[in-house]
Design an enzyme around this catalytic site. Structure first.
Site, PDB file in Angstrom:
ATOM      1  CD1 TRP A   1      34.364  43.303  29.618  1.00 21.74           C
ATOM      2  CD2 TRP A   1      35.648  43.829  31.369  1.00 21.74           C
ATOM      3  NE1 TRP A   1      35.617  43.602  29.136  1.00 21.74           N
ATOM      4  CE2 TRP A   1      36.433  43.931  30.198  1.00 21.74           C
ATOM      5  CE3 TRP A   1      36.252  44.112  32.595  1.00 21.74           C
ATOM      6  CZ2 TRP A   1      37.771  44.309  30.221  1.00 21.74           C
ATOM      7  CZ3 TRP A   1      37.586  44.486  32.620  1.00 21.74           C
ATOM      8  CH2 TRP A   1      38.321  44.580  31.452  1.00 21.74           C
ATOM      9  CG  HIS A   2      36.018  43.540  36.285  1.00 20.96           C
ATOM     10  ND1 HIS A   2      35.091  44.503  35.933  1.00 20.96           N
ATOM     11  CD2 HIS A   2      37.202  44.196  36.411  1.00 20.96           C
ATOM     12  CE1 HIS A   2      35.691  45.687  35.871  1.00 20.96           C
ATOM     13  NE2 HIS A   2      36.967  45.528  36.143  1.00 20.96           N
ATOM     14  N   GLY A   3      34.779  39.082  35.329  1.00 24.71           N
ATOM     15  CA  GLY A   3      34.965  37.651  35.540  1.00 24.71           C
ATOM     16  C   GLY A   3      33.666  36.923  35.776  1.00 24.71           C
TER      17      GLY A   3
ATOM     18  CB  SER B   1      31.049  47.275  34.701  1.00 26.93           C
ATOM     19  OG  SER B   1      32.380  47.500  35.101  1.00 26.93           O
TER      20      SER B   1
ATOM     21  CG  PHE C   1      39.820  40.785  34.987  1.00 27.61           C
ATOM     22  CD1 PHE C   1      39.265  39.716  35.659  1.00 27.61           C
ATOM     23  CD2 PHE C   1      40.400  41.803  35.711  1.00 27.61           C
ATOM     24  CE1 PHE C   1      39.288  39.667  37.054  1.00 27.61           C
ATOM     25  CE2 PHE C   1      40.430  41.773  37.108  1.00 27.61           C
ATOM     26  CZ  PHE C   1      39.882  40.703  37.760  1.00 27.61           C
TER      27      PHE C   1
END
Length: 498
Positions: free
Chosen positions: A344-346, A341, A498
């Site tokens: 996933w954000h960056g 997770s 994102f």
């Protein structure tokens, strides 16, 4: 084209009128118009982005057909009990190949644009101490807006077809509309095919009450974005730009401002997206449920970015065994989904560290079997929370604030320096936000607490004060005036990156 742009304020009413007046009685034309409008909306940033979303959509559509052809539902697994006559030969290995081909293709595109340079730079840094200095080939790529959101939405469709949770659709126009639906295209909610796709396969009729409710939710979303988030951003940016010039108390205020900035920004986008969708007869899932009223970290993650949290739960956590395995493996699974997770954000180590931080906070709850302790709303049946609830909500919020520092920082060193100064340099000085910022925070908390049992704060249910038209119109006009008078420099929504 951002929701808070003049272009969108002109785009929305034109699309709304054409959608209902010209195409309201013809489903395929209506869906086709949704696709065209969505591609105009998305191509507004860069027309080249349309090639990627088209490829993701087309190959996901084909994979669904191939998966169902080679792995048709049996009588017991059919998604429709009235359709049990599947005589096609089952070739599950071909279905798995089609599924994994689509996963590898879409995740590969995502990784190329979002993570390629990150991995190249880190590999080079890893080999340098060994005396190895390979030539790094970096790519000058622009990260397509919302690629993480529509990629995950497309992946969930293929996986759900493979699991027989939904039948593969042969209506390619409806499928393109499902992937590209413009209100939720660039920042969610990440919809499941089981909820959104069937809505494009059946005729839709205009509902005045639903449209009015959507407008109310849009208005609240604009308040959170324009009045709350953008004004909180002014001091948050100042604090994170130069933490060494500020006292520890000022840095706490900076972290507080960013906490409300990211909440107002992201949940505001979700409210606008859900509200706009209601104007077109489409219902999206709720993405935020008053997360800052959470009494522990587990409850926070059941209330924050719900569409992503449940995506990781259903497609990674549960397939790994979820909580049905030993405590050791449950902790392993928890760390995996939080690290993924974060990534996933960056493509930054700060996001990975932020994910690890929340996994650590989760650990004692899992160890004690209390990760599902709070499943109801706080202050159930009361006007105010109990002292214990208030204490737990306060502690959880402070822990979340500290996590947002890691999330917002430019790098790990920056985050560490900010946190250390927060915790050791207890003096006030070096800048402060406008006092009105605290007023917007207080209003947001008060409104969402009073309306916490409703789908959104402006929803009219029961005998609340909003049942009076005069009260509603005073509220509407006040928020419109605040959005106009309190606006700062127009800023993009945070989650666009994102």
């Amino acid at each position: 084209m951002g929701f808070n742009s003049i272009a969108f304020l002109l785009f929305l009413p034109i699309v709304f009128l054409l959608y209902w007046l010209l195409f309201g009685k013809r489903l395929k034309w209506q869906n086709g118009f949704v696709v065209v409008s969505s591609y105009i909306f998305y191509g507004w940033w860069d027309i080249k982005f349309l090639l990627l979303i088209s490829a993701t959509t087309f190959f996901s559509y084909l994979s669904g057909l191939a998966i169902e052809q080679w792995n048709p539902p049996t009588n017991s697994s059919s998604v429709n009990n009235n359709e049990t006559d599947f005589r096609a030969p089952r070739k599950p290995w071909k279905a798995r190949t089609a599924l994994w081909a689509n996963i590898i293709l879409n995740v590969g595109i995502l990784c190329l644009f979002k993570y390629y340079n990150f991995f190249v730079h880190n590999l080079q840094a890893l080999l340098a101490p060994m005396g190895l200095n390979p030539d790094s080939i970096t790519l000058n790529l622009i990260l397509p807006v919302g690629i993480s959101f529509y990629t995950f939405q497309a992946l969930s469709y293929s996986i759900d077809v493979y699991r027989h949770k939904i039948k593969a659709t042969r209506d390619i126009i409806a499928f393109f509309a499902f992937i590209s639906f413009f209100p939720q295209l660039v920042a969610g909610p990440i919809e499941r095919a089981t909820n959104l796709l069937p809505q494009f396969l059946k005729s839709r009729r205009f509902s005045y009450p639903e449209a009015v409710d959507g407008c109310r939710q849009i208005l609240w979303g604009f308040f959170k974005k324009v009045v709350l988030a953008d004004n909180c951003a002014v001091f948050a940016n100042q604090a994170f730009a130069d933490p060494d010039s500020m006292g520890g108390l000022n840095l706490w205020i900076g972290a507080l401002c960013f906490s409300f900035q990211i909440y107002g920004d992201f949940s505001g986008y979700s409210d606008i997206a859900i509200g706009v969708s209601k104007l077109f007869g489409i219902n999206l899932m709720r993405n935020f449920n008053n997360p800052y009223f959470s009494r522990d970290i587990a409850e926070f993650w059941r209330r924050w970015h719900i569409s992503l949290t449940t995506w990781f739960r259903d497609y990674i956590y549960i397939p790994l065994g979820g909580s049905r395995v030993t405590k050791h493996k449950t902790l392993r699974n928890t760390f995996i989904i939080f690290l993924v997770s974060g990534l996933w954000h960056g493509a930054e180590w700060t996001f990975v560290a932020w994910g690890a931080y929340h996994a650590v906070l989760f650990t004692p709850l899992i160890a004690m079997g209390k990760n599902r302790k709070y499943l109801d709303n706080p202050g159930q049946g009361r006007s105010l929370p109990t002292m214990r609830e208030s204490l737990y909500m306060g502690i959880t919020f402070l822990l979340v604030c500290a996590g947002w520092v890691i999330f917002r920082a430019d790098n790990i060193g920056h985050a560490w320096n900010y946190l250390i100064r927060m915790l050791t340099n207890f003096h006030y000085g070096g800048g402060r936000p406008e006092l009105s910022v605290f007023l917007w925070m207080a209003i947001t908390i008060a409104v969402e607490w009073i309306q916490r049992d409703r789908p959104h704060p402006f929803a009219i249910t029961g005998n609340g004060i909003l049942r009076y038209a005069s009260v509603r119109w005073i509220l509407y006009l006040t928020i419109v005036m605040l959005c106009y008078c309190c606006k700062t420099v127009q800023s993009n929504f945070i989650y666009f990156q994102f």
